[in-house]
Scaffold this motif. Sequence first.
Motif, PDB file in Angstrom:
ATOM      1  N   UNK A   1       3.101  -1.100   4.183  1.00 49.89           N
ATOM      2  CA  UNK A   1       3.216   0.276   3.675  1.00 49.89           C
ATOM      3  C   UNK A   1       4.445   0.380   2.789  1.00 49.89           C
ATOM      4  N   UNK A   2       4.258   0.983   1.618  1.00 49.67           N
ATOM      5  CA  UNK A   2       5.369   1.153   0.676  1.00 49.67           C
ATOM      6  C   UNK A   2       5.320   2.623   0.269  1.00 49.67           C
ATOM      7  N   UNK A   3       6.131   3.441   0.927  1.00 44.89           N
ATOM      8  CA  UNK A   3       5.863   4.875   0.841  1.00 44.89           C
ATOM      9  C   UNK A   3       7.109   5.745   0.762  1.00 44.89           C
ATOM     10  N   UNK A   4       6.927   6.930   0.228  1.00 43.08           N
ATOM     11  CA  UNK A   4       8.003   7.930   0.216  1.00 43.08           C
ATOM     12  C   UNK A   4       8.005   8.747   1.499  1.00 43.08           C
ATOM     13  N   UNK A   5       7.026   8.507   2.375  1.00 41.34           N
ATOM     14  CA  UNK A   5       7.071   9.177   3.674  1.00 41.34           C
ATOM     15  C   UNK A   5       8.134   8.507   4.516  1.00 41.34           C
ATOM     16  N   UNK A   6       9.253   9.201   4.687  1.00 40.58           N
ATOM     17  CA  UNK A   6      10.366   8.562   5.381  1.00 40.58           C
ATOM     18  C   UNK A   6      10.989   9.504   6.393  1.00 40.58           C
ATOM     19  N   UNK A   7      10.146  10.358   6.969  1.00 35.29           N
ATOM     20  CA  UNK A   7      10.659  11.244   8.014  1.00 35.29           C
ATOM     21  C   UNK A   7      10.725  10.456   9.307  1.00 35.29           C
ATOM     22  N   UNK A   8      11.520  11.028  10.218  1.00 32.30           N
ATOM     23  CA  UNK A   8      11.613  10.443  11.546  1.00 32.30           C
ATOM     24  C   UNK A   8      10.206  10.333  12.137  1.00 32.30           C
ATOM     25  N   UNK A   9       9.874   9.178  12.631  1.00 27.88           N
ATOM     26  CA  UNK A   9       8.563   8.997  13.251  1.00 27.88           C
ATOM     27  C   UNK A   9       7.531   8.405  12.314  1.00 27.88           C
TER      28      UNK A   9
ATOM     29  N   UNK B   1       0.813  -1.217   0.000  1.00 28.25           N
ATOM     30  CA  UNK B   1       0.000   0.000   0.000  1.00 28.25           C
ATOM     31  C   UNK B   1       0.844   1.264   0.000  1.00 28.25           C
ATOM     32  N   UNK B   2       0.661   2.075  -1.037  1.00 23.81           N
ATOM     33  CA  UNK B   2       1.251   3.408  -1.046  1.00 23.81           C
ATOM     34  C   UNK B   2       0.427   4.258  -0.061  1.00 23.81           C
TER      35      UNK B   2
ATOM     36  N   UNK C   1      10.323   1.926   3.016  1.00 31.17           N
ATOM     37  CA  UNK C   1      10.369   3.278   2.457  1.00 31.17           C
ATOM     38  C   UNK C   1      10.943   3.259   1.043  1.00 31.17           C
ATOM     39  N   UNK C   2      10.511   4.226   0.258  1.00 30.66           N
ATOM     40  CA  UNK C   2      11.043   4.427  -1.085  1.00 30.66           C
ATOM     41  C   UNK C   2      12.193   5.415  -1.011  1.00 30.66           C
ATOM     42  N   UNK C   3      13.193   5.366  -1.842  1.00 31.91           N
ATOM     43  CA  UNK C   3      13.329   4.371  -2.913  1.00 31.91           C
ATOM     44  C   UNK C   3      13.646   2.978  -2.355  1.00 31.91           C
ATOM     45  N   UNK C   4      13.033   1.987  -3.025  1.00 32.26           N
ATOM     46  CA  UNK C   4      13.211   0.604  -2.593  1.00 32.26           C
ATOM     47  C   UNK C   4      14.634   0.134  -2.830  1.00 32.26           C
ATOM     48  N   UNK C   5      15.125  -0.621  -1.858  1.00 31.67           N
ATOM     49  CA  UNK C   5      16.366  -1.349  -2.079  1.00 31.67           C
ATOM     50  C   UNK C   5      15.901  -2.714  -2.564  1.00 31.67           C
TER      51      UNK C   5
END
Lengths: 118, 452
Positions: A78-86, A51-52, A101-105
């Motif tokens: 969750x597969x998302x570009x939201x990658x802030x702390x928390x 899920x994005x 988190x994106x970008x995917x490894x």
Amino acid sequence: MTKVLVVEDNPLNMELVIEILQARGFTVDEALDGEEAIKKAETEDYDLILMDIELPGLDGVEVTKILKTKNKTTPVVALTSYAMKGDRERFLAAGFNEYLSKPLDVSDFLKRLEKYKK
Amino acid sequence: MTYEHEALTKCDEIYKLVIENTSDYVSLIDEKGVYIYVSPSHQAMGYDPADLIGRSGVDFVHGYAGLLISKDVTSRRKEEEALRKSEEKFRILSQEFHALLDTIPDNLTLQSPDLKIQWANEGAAMSVGKSISDLIGGYCYKIWNDRSDPCDPCPVEKSFLIGKQSRAQVSTPDGRIWELRAVPIFGEDGKVSKVVEVGRNITDIKNSEKIRLENVRLSLASKAKSDFLANMSHELRTPLNSIIGFTELIKQKNAGEVNEKQMHYLENVLTSGNHLLRLINDILDISGVESGNIELALERISVAEIIDESIILIKEGASARNIALKKDLHPALEFIEADRLRLKQILFNLINNAVKFSKKGSGTVTISTRKDGDMAKFSVTDTGIGIREGDMGRLFKEFEQLDMGISRNYGGTGLGLAISKNLVELHGGKIMVDSRYGEGSTFSFLIPISSK
């Protein structure tokens, strides 16, 4: 066969995930927004939902909450570009089974998917 | 009858008229003290004037002949007594009232129409370090504001003019801010005779208000900034996902065979993609530190271990550039209480910079530790390009690299030192730099060995 529903509004990222999954033998269904995802999850039994979060209309968190009230067993990742702390904590608290988190490894992504394989 | 005689008679009549009609007691007695004349007013005392004539008046007078005018003073005595009492009462009241006014910290002055101070309280005198008597006869614009003419606006002047209360806010040259209120006092003619001015020092209130507003402004700005950065990070990651992901897929030959040159190009795309990702991560870090979001998880850490863990990440790059990494760890500093991840991040940034700016093929980077009282000192010394004296100040600023060529030649985001400085300061320490241009630099930081 492991059936995965990918919910993603960005066509390039959708294509990428589908490519990776199909190359590893997953069966993939796609939904471009939350409503479509809810409809598909009602008619089809998925082993995994990717899920994005940022989606047109209902966002990934809202969609996941709805899905979880209908079917508690299907894992939602969750597969998302939201990658802030928390953000990780926020999404896990909202009911997601896992957070990526994106970008995917790519290799890490595949490793994590192993456990959902049927 | 001569004219003179006539005039005398006339005069006599007037006197008689006056005497017979006065309420004062007028009598005429001879040298033996016997009444010759008694005015009709004596009836008010209960005497018939006719009865008194021929009788001795010694009860009233003391042996001399002449005209006696006496008055009933009973009521006046009473009046005088009452007045004395009321004056005494007023004196006490006024004393109490003054004491009361002197306890008020506000400046109170009473001013006449020419704006001269007629009276002032202790608060007014104290506010300018003078005595009350110094103030009286002076002008408030001269005493407080060192002006030769009234302030603009002057609430006292206005109150005299409009006959109503008026207010103003003025700043004095010493930086104090006053809230002034003028209250008119009216004379019998209905005009303003005096004005009371109350001056309250509102400097602290104004300043704390200013600080509060500034804090609000800063936190709004900081919130807006971190929101913006979070948003930007999200937007940058989305396309980066495709760039890195698809490149990876081709490299893994998901789309068929890849020749050597294609493989090299793909490596280049990945390197750039990963650089972009690191930039985004650094931006997140900065926004996290700046919005105070980072909380340190302090734990006991082996100094040798943490340095080894930091070096592992850089070793490969250093040996590729033929740069030696040396350690000079002081045995007195074995453990430190710090946030493992953050300390590693600081060390990594400093060592990575040192390697990056060392001359290829000839450099040495030395990591040393010392115990400095309660503080642990970590230093990273390189034999690199060094820093010009004038550039030192810009080193720890966000997005600053000392010249435009640096990111082209050396890579990096320009955030590493700013992040390191923030993290060192979060630990209660400080970061320093010592450098000679062309010879190399030493970056050091001090952090407390124990948080207690």
